[in-house]
Structure formats: C-alpha cells, structure tokens
Design an enzyme around this catalytic site. Sequence first.
Site, short mmCIF file in Angstrom:
data_model
loop_
_atom_site.label_atom_id
_atom_site.label_comp_id
_atom_site.label_asym_id
_atom_site.label_seq_id
_atom_site.Cartn_x
_atom_site.Cartn_y
_atom_site.Cartn_z
N ASN A 27 0.81 -1.22 0.00
CA ASN A 27 0.00 0.00 0.00
C ASN A 27 0.84 1.27 0.00
O ASN A 27 0.29 2.37 0.04
CB ASN A 27 -0.91 0.02 1.23
CG ASN A 27 -1.95 -1.08 1.21
OD1 ASN A 27 -1.61 -2.25 1.22
ND2 ASN A 27 -3.22 -0.71 1.17
N VAL B 48 0.26 6.50 -1.39
CA VAL B 48 -0.16 5.75 -0.20
C VAL B 48 -1.62 5.36 -0.42
O VAL B 48 -2.50 6.21 -0.52
CB VAL B 48 -0.02 6.60 1.08
CG1 VAL B 48 -0.50 5.80 2.29
CG2 VAL B 48 1.43 7.03 1.28
N CYS B 49 -1.87 4.06 -0.49
CA CYS B 49 -3.23 3.57 -0.74
C CYS B 49 -3.96 3.34 0.57
O CYS B 49 -3.66 2.38 1.30
CB CYS B 49 -3.18 2.27 -1.54
SG CYS B 49 -2.66 2.50 -3.24
N LEU B 50 -4.91 4.20 0.87
CA LEU B 50 -5.74 4.08 2.06
C LEU B 50 -7.15 4.54 1.73
O LEU B 50 -7.34 5.56 1.07
CB LEU B 50 -5.19 4.96 3.20
CG LEU B 50 -4.10 4.40 4.11
CD1 LEU B 50 -3.70 5.47 5.12
CD2 LEU B 50 -4.57 3.16 4.83
N THR C 64 -7.68 7.02 -1.78
CA THR C 64 -6.76 6.46 -2.77
C THR C 64 -6.94 4.96 -2.91
O THR C 64 -6.20 4.30 -3.64
CB THR C 64 -5.30 6.76 -2.36
OG1 THR C 64 -5.10 6.35 -1.00
CG2 THR C 64 -5.00 8.24 -2.48
#
Length: 448
Positions: free
Chosen positions: A85, A92-94, A99
Amino acid sequence: MSDQSILRITREIIAMQKGSDLSLAVAFKDTNVRNVRALIIGPPETPYEFGFFEFAVKFGREYPTSAPAVNAITTNGGRTRFNPNIYGQGKVCLSILGTWRGERGEEWSSAQGLESILISIQSLMSSNPYENEPGFEDAKTDYDKKNQAAYVAKITHETIRISIADRLEDYLGINRAAPQAITLYNAEEECQSTMDSSLFEPFKDLCKRRFLWYYQSYLQTIERESAKHKDGKVFDKMPFEGAGNTMDGTFNYTDLKARLQIIREKLDKETEDWAEVGKLAVKEERGIAASLQRQFEQTVEHYKRNDSVTIDMELVDKNPFVWQLVLFGRPMTNLDGGLFRIKMYISTKFPDEQPRVKVETPMFHIRVSSDGTLCYIAQRPDDIRSHVDAIIASIEDDAPAYDPRTLVNPEAARLFWGSSDEKKMYNRKLRRSVQDSSETEQQIRNFS
C-alpha cells in the site's frame, strides 16, 4: 473555510507535537501549515522495526471536509516499494485518503485528522505486510508462506539500509561510495556555518538521537538476519510486484553492519566535538553560553534544596555545554549505595538539537544501553533542568510502563518484562552493577 481550516491544522499539529507518542512526529516549514512533514518510526517486532519513514502531507483549503494528499518520501529515490500500500512512486493507498476503495464506513470523514491518518499508515507496517495486497489477505498455501517470509526478509534489510543507514549517512555527510572516508569535524567551521535555507530536514536531530537509542537493536537484527541470508543473495520477487514498482536488491548484512558502526562513530565524534564548539561560543560571549551558565547555576541551587535527591553537578573544564552529574542511589531501592557518573553534552543549537546523555558508569538497566546511551524524555525540551529531572527519573524508575520504543537495552528489557525468574535475574544484575559502581567511583576519585 480557509481560516477555519488553518486553525484546525494548527491545533492538530500542536497536539501531536505535545503528545506522548514516540513513534510519530510532525513539522512544517516557517508558517506554511498546509505543507506538513511527518515521520513514522517503524513498529517493534515487524520488518519495519525502528526505521525512519517520512511522508509529505498537503492539506487543501477544504480540509477537514476533504482528506489531505499524502506521499511517501522514504522510497530510495522512487525505486523501492516498502509495502503493497506504499508505492515506490510515493502513493499511499488508504481508503480514508480516497486512494483505495474500502468498505462502507472506511471513507474519509471530518472527524478524522492528521494523527488518525498516520496511525492508519503505521498499521500497514505489520509483521506480515504480504497480506496487505488485495487478494492475498488469506493466502495460506506453502507458496504464499514462502513468499511471506521472503517479503519480510527483504523489507527488514531495506528498512536498515534505506530508512536508517542511507538517512543517517546523508545527515552526517558520509560518502556511501567510500564510507571509511569520514570528513573530520571542524568546530570553528561548525560554529560559524549557516544552514542552506532551501533545505528542510525537521527530523534530523530526532533520528540521530533515536539511532543512538536503537543501535543495539539494529545490530541484534543484523546478527539474526545475517545467519539466514548470505551476502549476495538476490531478493525474491513477489507476485504483486512489477512495472517498476518493486523492491529489488541483494542481501549484504556485512556491509550494513560496517555502515552502522561508522555512523555510530561519527555521531559519537560529533557529540564530543560539541564541547569544542561550546568553548568557542563561550569565547565569543554568545547568548546561548550565558544562558546555559545561568541554567547550570539555577539547577545546582534547585537540587541543593531538594532533600529527596542527592546529586553532585559540575561543568567539565568550566564549559557550560558539558555537564557532569554524579547521582547517588536512593536508600531502600535497588540503586542504594550506587554512584552513577553521567555526562550531558549540549549543542550550541539547543533546543533545536537536544542534549545527548552518556551514563559513564557501567550499569545494567532497561533505560541504559550496553554502551551507556540513556533513554529519557524531558517534559520541557527547551529547559535544561527538565532534562536533568528526566535523567534522574529514568534511572530511578523501578516500575516503568512497557513501551517497546524505549527499549535501548534488549537483554535487560527481555529479563525485566520476562518471567518472575527472569525479573529476579534482572534485579541481581542491576544490584551487581550498582555495587560495582561505588567501587569504580572510589577508584576514580582516588586517581583524581
């Protein structure tokens, strides 16, 4: 909305800076509170343990209605993806950042803020980050288990190499191409130098101090991992890595150990040379020298009036930038009869650079590393007496709360928080070092 947004951001930053969480830090340059730098210290017992991971957080004018943009900075120049992530390009994948698509209720809300974002990112730094990749959450096959171990192994290596060694070498001006060629420290140049205003390194001092705290843990990790991964072994590629978003490389723990030792030597030299810089500051009658002289005199008077603590204090060579403390162990405690010689080095850039403290008397203690580095936390970082108070409290505390981020002596911590028999062993080792301390101090005084 813009003014309210700035007030909200400012409140959040101040609250975090005054908070007690040792794994998070935030800062901003000048008055631009919309562009924030954040540091996350990797959680213990994970492949990210005690690494320094930096992020850029940019708040829009609609905050907190809309989430800020967050980008990872610790990416080895965009070449290393530290987590499924956390991409090499910085993404930043959250779900709370918008995202990544999350479950219902996981999206952003104005009740969340900077600290909750950083805690969410920190939660990605788990003991098994392989599971963070969508579709691999419940991977249980032998193939997946092999990959999980391989993924943890290379993150552990790269955490030490990139987030710790590379960062500290940059701070200290150590040439990675020829790490043995350490530039000699020049006190006069340091005293007169000014920092390039275009650079913004808000966590430099924090990372230096924490490196000293965690140095023994880093070496312990290297010793453990080097037994499993020989130098020159190529990292395994994960099934979800590709398209320039990978963690490629080879293991080389022999080199990492040598680099960390050089960093430690350079930091020790830098600390010692603060004394020479301080002498120049005294000679030039700079305000910081006069201020520290006053603080020393006031601190001495304070402890003369304090019957509960017995401590001798003096300035080394009459230099207000180097304080020598001798703490006498309180009666009816494990420290009873002990005499502990402690030296506190203070920078001319105090409080931007915090003091570095060395317990010179060998001591087996959870807050004292095997090489004498003391882990303590001053309530008022800008006040030297607060540092002395914290030094005493850290050494005297016989029932500290468990906080793995303060474990500077792995062996002592293992015994202290272990079984009842291990706790007894800890107390025996502590008492033995206390008894030895009085003999050592007597020898020093006889020699003097």
